[in-house]
Design an enzyme around this catalytic site. Structure first.
Site, short mmCIF file in Angstrom:
data_model
loop_
_atom_site.label_atom_id
_atom_site.label_comp_id
_atom_site.label_asym_id
_atom_site.label_seq_id
_atom_site.Cartn_x
_atom_site.Cartn_y
_atom_site.Cartn_z
N TYR A 58 0.84 -1.19 0.00
CA TYR A 58 0.00 0.00 0.00
C TYR A 58 0.88 1.25 0.00
O TYR A 58 1.41 1.66 1.02
CB TYR A 58 -0.93 0.01 1.22
N PRO A 71 -15.76 -5.50 2.60
CA PRO A 71 -17.09 -6.00 2.98
C PRO A 71 -18.23 -5.12 2.47
O PRO A 71 -19.38 -5.54 2.48
CB PRO A 71 -17.03 -6.00 4.51
N GLY A 125 -18.21 -3.98 -0.66
CA GLY A 125 -18.11 -4.00 -2.12
C GLY A 125 -17.32 -2.82 -2.65
O GLY A 125 -17.70 -2.19 -3.64
N ARG A 126 -16.21 -2.51 -1.98
CA ARG A 126 -15.33 -1.37 -2.34
C ARG A 126 -16.11 -0.05 -2.38
O ARG A 126 -15.87 0.81 -3.22
CB ARG A 126 -14.63 -1.63 -3.68
#
Length: 344
Positions: free
Chosen positions: A60, A208, A210-211
């Site tokens: 990241y 969780p 869905g982005r």
């Protein structure tokens, strides 16, 4: 504000908050990095609220998210959290990377994360993607050494196949498996979830919401910056988004009847999957964080669970989780050795 309880993650002794905090979007992938002081304040707010399970990774940024977390945990905060990070993405040049799981790389990656996080020991160390060129037993052998040396406490796998999980677990107990699991990403329920439960492995559910889709539906795409990698995801393409919009509308309608937000409803569905599941929604805003932990107070009946699942059945959701050729799911023999970050 909702009370965030504690849960046992896996059967090896790790205890975490019932909901975690995914930190990727603070520094990477979802548009430009967010202001550091704001993100430190958000992390501190999360910890004070009882969300002590923080999830990051060396990829990241790369590296910048771990550095951010390290800064946020100074001044006595380190002792209050359970910290998870990950390895396996080795950048080569021009945005290209390879997946590595060889012992030399595993050790070097761990040392790098410890340094950036400014800590002596990683609570939960995930192999981010499986290196298909290296037997999982070899990778696990090195991770086992790192446990014995006190550099990591617990071992995890991310996006690994059921057979890989079994082989890895035979070398050293796996504490948790991290997978994408949400109302519209449910294929893990066939093999991965049952395998984890059979072996006593905890489940960490990333994306969780869905982005972000279950927060604002198709409106989300209009708010994304040009360098937000969600713009490349198949489910957010116009030809699929039109159909997927209906899923959100149905979830939103049910949420209104229950007096909660659609994101709380989607998270509550996941929280009701079992006491071995820890969702790690990511956010960069305190108000969204507060909304997310509010999901812990939402109660669902078996009938409501079934109804929710029918909204996003496999034949209803349009588009894959990732762009073709990027980082495939565990169904495609884990992960290929070489991909391009620019593919997203």
């Amino acid at each position: 504000m909702a009370k965030v309880g504690r849960m046992k993650l896996g059967s090896q002794g790790l205890e975490v908050s019932q909901q975690g905090l995914g930190c990727m979007g603070m520094s990477a992938a979802y548009g430009p990095p967010k202001p550091e002081p704001d993100m430190v304040a958000l992390i501190h707010h999360a910890i004070q609220s009882g969300v002590t399970f923080l999830d990051t990774a060396d990829v990241y940024g790369p590296h910048t998210n771990e550095i951010l977390i390290g800064k946020a945990l100074k001044g006595g905060m380190r002792e209050k959290v359970e910290l998870a990070t990950k390895f396996s993405f080795n950048f080569i040049e021009d945005g290209k990377f390879e997946i590595r799981g060889d012992p030399e790389y595993v050790r070097a990656a761990c040392e790098g994360s410890l340094k950036r996080l400014e800590i002596d020991c990683i609570d939960l160390y995930f192999q981010h993607r499986v290196d298909t060129r290296v037997p999982i037993e070899v990778t696990m052998g090195e991770l086992k050494k790192l446990v014995e040396e006190g550099k990591i406490k617990y071992i995890g796998l991310s996006e690994a196949s059921a057979s890989t999980i079994r082989r890895a677990h035979a070398v050293h107990p796996i504490t948790a498996v991290q997978i994408e699991w949400s109302l519209w990403s449910r294929d893990v329920e066939e093999e991965i979830i049952p395998t984890c439960r059979e072996l006593g492995i905890g489940i960490v559910a990333y994306s969780p919401l869905g982005r972000g889709f279950f927060s604002s539906g198709s409106k989300l795409i209009d708010t994304l910056s040009q360098d937000d990698f969600r713009k490349a995801l198949p489910r957010f393409q116009p030809e699929n988004l039109e159909t997927n919009r209906t899923i959100f509308e149905r979830v939103n309608e049910m949420a209104m009847k229950k007096g909660c937000t659609p994101s709380q409803l989607a998270l509550a569905w996941l929280q009701h999957q079992g006491n071995d599941v820890c969702p790690i929604p990511g956010t960069t805003k305190i108000e969204n964080f507060n909304d997310n932990i509010g999901a812990l107070s939402v109660k669902l009946t078996p009938q409501e669970m079934t109804e929710l699942e029918s909204f996003a059945a496999a034949d209803v959701v349009k588009g894959d989780r990732f762009p073709h050729g990027f980082v495939p799911t565990w169904k495609n023999s884990d992960t290929p050795p070489l991909s391009s970050w620019k593919a997203v």
